[in-house]
Each structure stands twice: as structure tokens, then as C-alpha cells.
Design a protein around this motif. Structure first.
Motif, PDB file in Angstrom:
ATOM      1  N   THR A 200       1.549  -3.091   3.579  1.00 57.51           N
ATOM      2  CA  THR A 200       0.860  -3.047   4.790  1.00 57.51           C
ATOM      3  C   THR A 200      -0.639  -3.936   4.473  1.00 57.51           C
ATOM      4  O   THR A 200      -1.542  -3.867   5.457  1.00 57.51           O
ATOM      5  CB  THR A 200       0.300  -1.444   5.105  1.00 57.51           C
ATOM      6  N   ALA A 201      -0.914  -4.115   3.495  1.00 58.51           N
ATOM      7  CA  ALA A 201      -2.122  -4.837   3.033  1.00 58.51           C
ATOM      8  C   ALA A 201      -2.188  -6.293   3.805  1.00 58.51           C
ATOM      9  O   ALA A 201      -1.094  -6.899   4.049  1.00 58.51           O
ATOM     10  CB  ALA A 201      -2.349  -5.119   1.542  1.00 58.51           C
ATOM     11  N   ARG A 202      -3.476  -6.758   4.306  1.00 59.63           N
ATOM     12  CA  ARG A 202      -3.686  -8.000   5.079  1.00 59.63           C
ATOM     13  C   ARG A 202      -3.600  -9.114   4.341  1.00 59.63           C
ATOM     14  O   ARG A 202      -3.480 -10.363   4.692  1.00 59.63           O
ATOM     15  CB  ARG A 202      -4.664  -7.700   5.996  1.00 59.63           C
ATOM     16  N   SER A 203      -4.274  -9.076   3.048  1.00 55.62           N
ATOM     17  CA  SER A 203      -4.253 -10.245   2.207  1.00 55.62           C
ATOM     18  C   SER A 203      -3.825 -10.002   0.815  1.00 55.62           C
ATOM     19  O   SER A 203      -3.643  -8.777   0.346  1.00 55.62           O
ATOM     20  CB  SER A 203      -5.735 -10.361   2.036  1.00 55.62           C
ATOM     21  N   LEU A 204      -3.705 -11.125  -0.153  1.00 59.36           N
ATOM     22  CA  LEU A 204      -3.532 -10.968  -1.350  1.00 59.36           C
ATOM     23  C   LEU A 204      -4.501 -10.033  -2.166  1.00 59.36           C
ATOM     24  O   LEU A 204      -3.895  -9.308  -3.069  1.00 59.36           O
ATOM     25  CB  LEU A 204      -3.220 -12.384  -1.903  1.00 59.36           C
ATOM     26  N   ALA A 205      -5.499 -10.045  -2.031  1.00 52.89           N
ATOM     27  CA  ALA A 205      -6.543  -9.193  -2.586  1.00 52.89           C
ATOM     28  C   ALA A 205      -6.325  -7.762  -2.431  1.00 52.89           C
ATOM     29  O   ALA A 205      -6.256  -6.925  -3.274  1.00 52.89           O
ATOM     30  CB  ALA A 205      -7.943  -9.768  -2.533  1.00 52.89           C
ATOM     31  N   ASP A 206      -6.042  -7.573  -1.053  1.00 59.09           N
ATOM     32  CA  ASP A 206      -5.884  -6.115  -0.724  1.00 59.09           C
ATOM     33  C   ASP A 206      -4.492  -5.793  -1.365  1.00 59.09           C
ATOM     34  O   ASP A 206      -4.286  -4.468  -1.734  1.00 59.09           O
ATOM     35  CB  ASP A 206      -5.763  -6.052   0.721  1.00 59.09           C
ATOM     36  N   THR A 207      -3.513  -6.414  -1.347  1.00 57.75           N
ATOM     37  CA  THR A 207      -2.066  -6.208  -2.035  1.00 57.75           C
ATOM     38  C   THR A 207      -2.251  -5.663  -3.498  1.00 57.75           C
ATOM     39  O   THR A 207      -1.667  -5.061  -4.176  1.00 57.75           O
ATOM     40  CB  THR A 207      -1.069  -7.210  -1.766  1.00 57.75           C
ATOM     41  N   LEU A 208      -3.055  -6.641  -4.107  1.00 60.50           N
ATOM     42  CA  LEU A 208      -3.361  -6.370  -5.635  1.00 60.50           C
ATOM     43  C   LEU A 208      -4.204  -5.067  -5.889  1.00 60.50           C
ATOM     44  O   LEU A 208      -3.734  -4.288  -6.909  1.00 60.50           O
ATOM     45  CB  LEU A 208      -4.147  -7.753  -6.158  1.00 60.50           C
ATOM     46  N   GLN A 209      -4.963  -4.753  -4.916  1.00 58.74           N
ATOM     47  CA  GLN A 209      -5.698  -3.472  -5.138  1.00 58.74           C
ATOM     48  C   GLN A 209      -4.669  -2.452  -4.781  1.00 58.74           C
ATOM     49  O   GLN A 209      -4.771  -1.187  -5.602  1.00 58.74           O
ATOM     50  CB  GLN A 209      -6.979  -3.752  -4.169  1.00 58.74           C
ATOM     51  N   THR A 210      -4.020  -2.461  -3.707  1.00 58.44           N
ATOM     52  CA  THR A 210      -2.875  -1.386  -3.472  1.00 58.44           C
ATOM     53  C   THR A 210      -2.026  -1.285  -4.500  1.00 58.44           C
ATOM     54  O   THR A 210      -1.852   0.175  -4.828  1.00 58.44           O
ATOM     55  CB  THR A 210      -2.352  -1.865  -2.218  1.00 58.44           C
ATOM     56  N   VAL A 211      -1.674  -2.334  -5.241  1.00 61.50           N
ATOM     57  CA  VAL A 211      -0.589  -2.145  -6.291  1.00 61.50           C
ATOM     58  C   VAL A 211      -1.248  -1.316  -7.563  1.00 61.50           C
ATOM     59  O   VAL A 211      -0.737  -0.368  -7.930  1.00 61.50           O
ATOM     60  CB  VAL A 211      -0.068  -3.486  -7.143  1.00 61.50           C
ATOM     61  N   ALA A 212      -2.749  -1.448  -7.950  1.00 62.65           N
ATOM     62  CA  ALA A 212      -3.375  -0.850  -8.979  1.00 62.65           C
ATOM     63  C   ALA A 212      -3.616   0.779  -8.330  1.00 62.65           C
ATOM     64  O   ALA A 212      -3.177   1.753  -9.187  1.00 62.65           O
ATOM     65  CB  ALA A 212      -4.789  -1.198  -9.474  1.00 62.65           C
ATOM     66  N   ASP A 213      -3.845   0.923  -7.149  1.00 62.71           N
ATOM     67  CA  ASP A 213      -4.069   2.330  -6.441  1.00 62.71           C
ATOM     68  C   ASP A 213      -2.989   2.988  -6.359  1.00 62.71           C
ATOM     69  O   ASP A 213      -2.831   4.136  -6.811  1.00 62.71           O
ATOM     70  CB  ASP A 213      -4.581   2.166  -5.053  1.00 62.71           C
ATOM     71  N   GLY A 214      -1.736   2.536  -6.220  1.00 62.78           N
ATOM     72  CA  GLY A 214      -0.352   3.024  -6.311  1.00 62.78           C
ATOM     73  C   GLY A 214       0.091   3.592  -7.611  1.00 62.78           C
ATOM     74  O   GLY A 214       0.610   4.610  -7.602  1.00 62.78           O
ATOM     75  N   ALA A 215      -0.279   2.779  -8.458  1.00 63.42           N
ATOM     76  CA  ALA A 215      -0.024   3.474  -9.821  1.00 63.42           C
ATOM     77  C   ALA A 215      -0.588   4.669 -10.213  1.00 63.42           C
ATOM     78  O   ALA A 215      -0.251   5.586 -10.768  1.00 63.42           O
ATOM     79  CB  ALA A 215      -0.314   2.443 -10.908  1.00 63.42           C
ATOM     80  N   ILE A 216      -1.858   4.789  -9.688  1.00 57.37           N
ATOM     81  CA  ILE A 216      -2.693   6.011  -9.825  1.00 57.37           C
ATOM     82  C   ILE A 216      -2.202   7.042  -8.910  1.00 57.37           C
ATOM     83  O   ILE A 216      -1.977   8.366  -9.373  1.00 57.37           O
ATOM     84  CB  ILE A 216      -4.384   5.878  -9.490  1.00 57.37           C
ATOM     85  N   THR A 217      -1.990   6.959  -7.355  1.00 59.88           N
ATOM     86  CA  THR A 217      -1.562   8.052  -6.691  1.00 59.88           C
ATOM     87  C   THR A 217      -0.045   8.182  -6.557  1.00 59.88           C
ATOM     88  O   THR A 217       0.079   9.451  -6.393  1.00 59.88           O
ATOM     89  CB  THR A 217      -2.042   7.454  -5.231  1.00 59.88           C
ATOM     90  N   GLY A 218       0.780   7.498  -7.007  1.00 59.52           N
ATOM     91  CA  GLY A 218       2.045   7.659  -6.881  1.00 59.52           C
ATOM     92  C   GLY A 218       2.803   7.802  -8.120  1.00 59.52           C
ATOM     93  O   GLY A 218       3.980   8.527  -8.269  1.00 59.52           O
ATOM     94  N   LEU A 219       2.233   7.290  -9.197  1.00 56.24           N
ATOM     95  CA  LEU A 219       2.957   7.402 -10.688  1.00 56.24           C
ATOM     96  C   LEU A 219       2.370   8.445 -11.496  1.00 56.24           C
ATOM     97  O   LEU A 219       2.738   8.525 -12.672  1.00 56.24           O
ATOM     98  CB  LEU A 219       3.122   6.118 -11.029  1.00 56.24           C
ATOM     99  N   GLY A 220       1.338   8.867 -11.196  1.00 55.23           N
ATOM    100  CA  GLY A 220       0.518   9.930 -11.955  1.00 55.23           C
ATOM    101  C   GLY A 220      -0.231   9.493 -13.145  1.00 55.23           C
ATOM    102  O   GLY A 220      -0.317   9.822 -14.430  1.00 55.23           O
TER     103      GLY A 220
END
Length: 558
Positions: A26-46
Motif C-alpha cells: 500500500t506504500a506509495r513510494s520506495l521510501a514508504d515501502t522500506l519504512q513499512t517493512v521496518a515497521d512491520g517487523a515491530i508490529t507483526g513479528l514482535g
């Protein structure tokens, strides 16, 4: 074996993981995608700290995104580590599939290399799988699954919230997340390239040929499927052009693809999903038909493009193969809802299936409500909500609309057959609670391996003894539950006798024959009861039957 709470924890983890994977695209840019990847490891993987290290054109890896710590972000973001240092790290430690774990006992040699890192000192672990602050865990991201293709980057994570090194479940989740992150980053780059090509098509009329060639290359050589379809008119949706990746995915030649639209190829159950997908920015996950008749799960993403500034518009569709992710999701969901030893539905799944058949309205309440409201009952069902043809679906029931009873609630209400020696011919949902007799002595005498083999064989015999559509579940230990719909009192008793007789024959394990018996209690599911109350009723009847048989055996022995 799994504890009783693990299926709930795993199902919650699966939902969180599914959510963060869905957010990657859902991220609009590569930078947003990279930050979403980092955030997901926190919120989704513990994990409490995560960083995304992206491979630069010169081969070195730069810290492109950090999540979990403002101090770590200030220290690491934008700094680069050499490819040599990263190759050294990925060759050290322990291999967990595609993951690389470097324990603190080995990682001290990396403290002074040029890779940006953040860690704090801490005490030695108190137990073998405790996480140490100096432990390092890396999830490489490749352009192909199972560590194939080129290295896109590395996700580094630290400080699991539970304080333990991830087990097989956590390792598999992180590995799958890294694979999906690699796809999202590749797609973000592809989208950026295509957006630049589309801008050139609109703004640079004098360079139209060069722009068309750029688009053609991005289209033809895209790693995932691409298609251009007509938009509007009688031929709306007809495929005009498909790239090699889409043709390979569906096993169809490009010339044959031009005879179809996506509505011709979509699975019948997914046609509604396709029709609800908007042309501009629409997304959908559905199944498309291959040439051999099988179906593959794909993710569709639509964009509207124009041939020229004022020319006709076309629909550009990006088709991503998500078969592997869907398979992993189904496997994880199955593990969360089924017993790991016998493969039967577990306690949570049993309660879910039973609860889906129950509503809070007790039998007779509909008739009372209609009588008090004065509403004329024109529904072909009787007062309990049954139709004579037995074809009414059930969707649950929450109450009456506007203070009056709803005449069409679309729920088949469950009513227990009359209790007594005489069978009045009524049918219901029978709940057979089975407890094995003599199983504990087998476990104590021959060990848990023999006991597990007995449980597996009992599960097989129970499953073989019921109809298609009936449920056989393992409640826990040596307790099983059978759900059988459409049975009368005599039918349920006959089923219990057949299942008991199926269990009694000797079971051969490692060259020896062992025997177990079984006690059955028959309960009946009825609307107005909870799943727990239904199971408790069947459990109590099982113990009554077990005690009565024990007394009968003692009298026979005396």
C-alpha cells in the motif's frame, strides 16, 4: 505437543502477519515501502528494533529504514556498510533456513567492522534460548524464493518482546516476511520506473517514441505479469497485450490470451471480487485459470493509461503471483486450528464449528415473540425456524429489527430431540464425547511414543466411522468429540456403539498389541446454549455412562 493456548496465540500472530504483509503493497513510494517493512517487523513479528539495509548500485548496503528506537535511527539511518563486511556476517553463525543467527558468543568479532549497528550490554542468558542483547538475527531478501537470485537487502531484528530466540514458528514467519518484503521492494521499484515512463508519455510529446520503448521494456521484462486491456466500448476488458511473465504464469500463448478478458479467466467464486475492483488504483486477490485447468492465486493492481494525451485510454494491470503466500497462509491457519499429533480439528476449531451452529435464542422464543406482537407468520418455516425442505442456510441471528420479530432470519435453529426412552423421530445435532479407557496405563507402561501411536490410530478409526460432513475433533489428552448432524436419539446411540466397537480391537505398536476401551456421552446442541454448555452436557453424560459400565463390570466380576 501444543498447549491449549498456543492455537489462539498462533492465530493472533497469523492475523498480525497477514495485516503487515498486506500493508507492504500500500506504500506509495520506495521510501514508504522500506519504512513499512521496518515497521512491520515491530508490529507483526514482535521485535523491539528492526532495520532495513538496502543494496546500493555500488554493492554496499545502506541503512534505509529503522523502526523501534529513535536513538538507533539517529545513529544508523543513511549510513552504509561495505559488501565485504555484510558477506562476512551472512556467512557466520547458524543457518535457520534463509535466516542467519549469530549468537553473542561469536558476534563479538563484528563489533568493530564498518556495518552500522546498535546494541546494549546485558547479562549472560539464564536459559539456553534466552535472547542476549549482543545476539544478531538477519533475514536476507533475495529476488527469488529460497535464497535464489540477487541480494536486495537484509532485514536485521533485535530484542524479541518475549525475551527468547524465535522458535520454528517465529523463524518461518520472519523468513516468509522477508520474502514478501523483497517482492514489495521490487514492485515499488517497478512502479517507480513505470510511473516515470507514464509521466514521459503525457508530458513529452516530442519524445513519444523513446517513451514508448521505455514502457515496452518495462512491460515486457517485468518479473511479474502485466497486461493491457481495452477500456470502454463493446470490447471493454478484452486483453490486447500480455507480457511473457503472465503468459508463463497461466501457461497460455500470447496469441491465445488476446481472445480473453480477465472475467473469462477468473475463478467462478471470485467473479464478484473482480467486478468490484475499480479501474483506477483497484486491487484484488483472486484466482485465474491456467491452460491445464488448475487455478493460481494472483494479486491484481489496475492503472489507467492513455495512448496519447487525448487518445483512447487503456487498462494496465499488474498481475503478481501470490500462490506461495496463500499456501503459507493456509498452512499456518491449518496448524492453528488442528491438532499437531492426529491432524484432527483442535479444541478451538471444535468450539468455533459448534458455536457457528448456535444462536442465543432458545427454542420456542420465536413463536412466543410472534404471538405477542400480532405479526402474521407467513414464512414457510415452523416456529423453530426450520423449513420443510431443509434447504435454508444459517447465517446467525442477533435479534429482532425495530422491536418486532424478523420473519426471515436465515438461521436453522437447533433443537434437541425429546429426552426419554421413546424416539419421537425428531433429528438434531448430536455431540458425542469420547474418553478412552485404559489409555493412561498404556502411557505409563510403554511410554509416550506408544501412547501417541494409539491416539493417532483411534483418531483414524473414529474418522473412518463417521459420515462425510461430520466432525471428529481432539479435545485434548485422550478425549475426542464427534459432531454429527441430522441424527435421532436411536441414531446417535447406534453411532456411539459402532465407534466404541471400532476402537476396541487391538492396536499394534512396535510389534506389540495394546487395547483401549472408550466411554461415550451423548449430548445435543440446542440454540440458547453456548458451545461450552453443550460440551459440558456431553461430558457429564459420558461420566455417567463410564460409572454405570464400571458398576456393571464389578457386578459381573462378583
Amino acid at each position: 505437543m501444543e498447549t491449549e493456548s498456543e492455537p489462539y496465540v498462533r492465530l493472533a500472530t497469523l492475523r498480525q502477519l497477514h495485516q503487515v504483509v498486506a500493508e507492504l503493497n500500500t506504500a506509495r513510494s520506495l521510501a514508504d515501502t522500506l519504512q513499512t517493512v521496518a515497521d512491520g517487523a515491530i508490529t507483526g513479528l514482535g521485535y523491539e528494533l528492526a532495520a532495513v539495509n538496502l543494496v546500493r548500485p555500488d554493492g554496499d548496503l545502506v541503512v534505509a529504514a529503522v523502526a523501534g528506537s529513535a536513538g538507533a535511527e539517529a545513529l544508523m539511518a543513511g549510513r552504509a556498510g561495505s559488501r565485504t563486511s555484510w558477506d562476512r556476517r551472512l556467512a557466520m553463525g547458524e543457518r535457520w533456513g534463509d535466516l542467519v543467527f549469530i549468537p553473542h558468543t561469536e558476534g563479538w568479532v563484528l563489533d568493530d567492522d564498518d556495518v552500522p549497528q546498535w546494541h546494549t550490554a546485558g547479562p549472560a542468558p539464564r536459559f539456553p534460548d534466552e535472547w542476549h542483547p549482543m545476539d544478531r538475527l538477519f533475514a536476507p531478501m533475495y529476488t527469488a524464493a529460497n535464497g535464489g537470485g540477487e541480494l536486495l537487502g537484509v532485514i536485521s531484528v533485535d530484542r524479541p518482546r518475549n525475551g527468547r530466540r524465535p522458535g520454528p514458528w517465529g523463524q518461518e514467519a520472519l523468513q516468509m516476511y522477508a520474502f514478501q518484503s523483497a517482492i514489495a521492494i521490487s514492485n515499488a521499484r517497478l512502479r517507480a520506473n513505470m510511473q516515470r515512463a507514464l509521466v514521459r508519455l503525457e508530458r513529452e510529446q516530442q519524445a513519444l517514441r523513446a517513451s514508448e520503448e521505455s514502457f515496452r521494456q518495462a512491460f515486457e521484462y517485468a518479473p511479474s505479469g502485466m497486461a493491457v486491456a481495452e477500456m470502454g466500448g463493446d470490447q471493454h476488458g478484452r486483453l490486447l497485450r500480455t507480457n511473457d511473465a503472465l503468459c508463463r504464469l497461466l501457461g497460455r500463448p500470447a496469441s491465445g490470451m488476446r481472445r480473453y478478458s480477465f472475467s473469462d479467466l477468473v475463478h467462478p467464486e471470485d467473479i464478484g471480487t473482480l467486478l468490484r475492483t475499480s479501474a483506477e488504483g483497484g486491487r484484488a486477490e483472486l484466482r485465474l485459470a491456467r491452460r491445464d485447468g488448475t487455478y493460481v492465486w494472483v494479486s491484481l493492481r489496475n492503472s489507467v493509461v492513455a495512448d496519447t494525451t487525448d487518445g483512447p485510454r487503456f487498462l494496465l494491470t499488474h498481475v503478481e503471483d501470490i500462490e506461495e503466500r496463500k499456501r503459507h497462509e493456509l498452512q499456518l491457519a491449518h496448524r492453528a486450528s488442528h491438532d499437531s499429533l492426529t491432524g484432527l480439528p483442535n479444541s478451538a476449531e471444535l468450539r468455533a464449528r459448534l458455536g457457528a451452529r448456535l444462536c442465543s435464542r432458545p427454542p420456542g422464543s420465536m413463536a412466543d415473540a410472534y404471538a405477542s406482537s400480532g405479526v402474521i407468520h407467513t414464512d414457510p418455516r415452523d416456529a423453530h425456524g426450520f423449513r420443510p425442505d431443509g434447504k435454508e442456510p444459517f447465517d446467525g441471528l442477533d435479534g429482532f429489527e425495530g422491536g418486532l420479530p424478523a420473519p426471515f432470519d436465515h438461521h436453522v435453529h437447533l433443537v434437541a430431540p425429546a429426552d426419554g426412552p421413546a424416539d419421537d423421530g425428531s433429528k438434531g445435532l448430536a455431540v458425542l464425547f469420547c474418553d478412552l479407557d485404559g489409555f493412561k496405563s498404556i502411557n505409563d507402561r510403554f511410554g509416550h511414543n506408544t501412547g501417541d501411536a494409539v491416539l493417532i490410530e483411534v483418531a483414524r478409526r473414529l474418522t473412518s466411522g463417521v459420515r462425510d460432513g461430520d466432525t471428529v475433533a481432539r479435545l485434548g489428552g485422550d478425549e475426542f468429540v464427534v459432531l454429527a448432524d441430522g441424527l435421532g436419539t436411536a441414531d446417535a446411540e447406534d453411532l456411539a456403539v459402532r465407534l466404541r466397537n471400532a476402537i476396541i480391537p487391538p492396536i499394534r505398536v512396535e510389534g506389540r498389541a495394546v487395547r483401549v476401551g472408550a466411554s461415550f456421552g451423548i449430548g445435543w446442541a440446542s440454540c440458547g446454549m453456548t458451545a461450552e454448555e453443550v460440551l459440558e452436557s456431553a461430558d457429564q453424560r459420558m461420566y455417567v455412562e463410564k460409572r454405570s459400565r464400571s458398576k456393571a463390570n464389578r457386578r459381573a466380576a462378583g
